[in-house]
Each structure stands twice: as structure tokens, then as C-alpha cells.
Design an enzyme around this catalytic site. Sequence first.
Site, mmCIF file in Angstrom:
data_model
loop_
_atom_site.group_PDB
_atom_site.id
_atom_site.type_symbol
_atom_site.label_atom_id
_atom_site.label_comp_id
_atom_site.label_asym_id
_atom_site.label_seq_id
_atom_site.Cartn_x
_atom_site.Cartn_y
_atom_site.Cartn_z
ATOM 1 N N PRO A 2 -15.480 47.779 33.665
ATOM 2 C CA PRO A 2 -15.189 47.821 32.228
ATOM 3 C C PRO A 2 -14.620 49.180 31.820
ATOM 4 C CG PRO A 2 -17.567 47.574 32.632
ATOM 5 C CD PRO A 2 -16.904 47.553 33.961
ATOM 6 N N GLU A 3 -13.488 49.153 31.142
ATOM 7 C CA GLU A 3 -12.837 50.373 30.672
ATOM 8 C C GLU A 3 -13.046 50.483 29.155
ATOM 9 O OE1 GLU A 3 -11.200 52.633 32.390
ATOM 10 O OE2 GLU A 3 -10.835 51.701 34.320
#
Length: 277
Positions: A2-3
Site C-alpha cells: 500500500p502506497e
Amino acid sequence: VPELPEVESLARELSESFQTHETLVRVHCLRPDLRFPMPIEELESLQGLRFSEVTRRAKYLLFRAGTKSLLSHLGMTGTWRFESDLRLQVHDHLALQFSSGRYLIYNDPRRFGYVDVISTDAIGSSRWLKHLGPEPLDPHLKAMHLQKHASGSSVAIKLWIMDQKNLVGVGNIYASEALFRAKISPLKAASRVSNKEWSALLKAVREVLQKAIAGGGTTLRDYRRLSGDKGGHQSHLSVYDREALPCIRCKTKIRMKVMGGRSTYWCPKCQKGLTGK
Ligand SMILES: [Zn+2]
């Protein structure tokens, strides 16, 4: 992994789904550790507190509960989901039971994520957040601030913007995409990026992040949103993963180089080179 855009999307979804006056009734720790030992006593100290909103700082989720906040880093595979009862799945490690009767459950197969409880009025000085650089989406952040901070740094601009001490949340894909938009070579020394280029770069970073947030985040692996849908955005990439394909602006073949262990893509013609000008 997840960014920033996925974490931002999740923070918004979680925030919207909290009902007014939803109080944490009980914490169920389902294992003693994630990446770090589970802070069981601190988590239990949240019992009785109202959860109101969820915000994001860098890639951290911050669940606000009055004077205290629950901090959550998703590591590589962490997710949160609501369930109407304690219906557990494999890799569920933490369940928060609310007064509404529902549960907020943390699932993380690889367990690189972690949680902590911090004081709400000292969030910025907590050990997790105090070393972090500015938020690219903060409207108060000016290109001039970045230029000043980068002066004297011979580090390549791509590595510079990916360093969390300089600027948070610019992951590998977003760095390549933003530098392409701003027409700056990823190899250029950070100190040689001009004032005008910094303005273009900050604008480009904001655009690629906003675009990804609007689409729920670029998902290259199996990261899933709260709803269980996959975020979908990867078809909009302009330069990333396009080695040897023609540049969408000038038809020159896109190049790839591993920088800091990560694949970097750029157009050698329309992205200004090592010495600039
Ligand atoms: Zn080009």
C-alpha cells in the site's frame, strides 16, 4: 504494497464509515506480535473512547479517539475491514469491538504492519512520525522549500524525492511518473534541479498522487480496499514499466535503470539530463 494513495483512500473510507458516537468497547488481540510486539495495555487503554475520524500522515493511518490515537502502519499486506460480528479469517490479528455491535478487524498475512497508541496532541513528535518530511499534498508546501532543502545534495533527484526525510509518500512508481511529467531526468543531482523544475516536479507529484487517490490507488499486487474491491489505476501509467517502448511524447525508446534497488523508467530525450540546462 500500500502506497500513499491507497492509505489515503482507506483513511477516507474508514473515516466516512465511522458512525457518530461509536465507542470502542473491547480490544481483541489475536496474537502477541505483528512486526513489533502488540502494545496490549496501550490498546486496552482505548476502550471506552469514541472513535471519530481517521486521518493519514505519510503511510500511517491515525484513528482519532479523543486524547489518544491509534496509529496503524499497513506494512506490505495489512488491511482493515468492518464485520457485523466476530467472523474471523486466517491472518486476522486484531479486532476492535464497537458499541454499535460491529468489529473493525486488522488482517495482515505477512505481518510487516504494526500498531501503536500515541497521544493525539503530540502526534507529530511521536517516534514514528517525527523524522518525516513534508506531505506533498499539503497546500502550504512550496517548491522553494524543497529546492532549499535539496541544495548541496548530490543524490539523484529520484532517490531524493523517495527519501521519507525529504518528502513523504512518493513511492517508486509515482517518482518515475512525476519526473516524466515534469520532464526531469531521474539521474539528475537534486541540487541541480532548477527553481522552475522544482515547481513543475511538485505539481507533477501532486497530480500523479491525486489521480491515484481518485482511482482508489494503483494496485500492482493484491492490495485490497476496505470494500474488498481492488484499487485499479495501473493502465494510466505513462512511463513506468514501459522499457524499450516509445515515449508517449517524443517516440524515443524508454530506458530502465535500477536505482537504489528499484526499477526506474525515463525518456532520455525529453527528460532533462545529468547537468540540466
Ligand atoms: Zn520523450
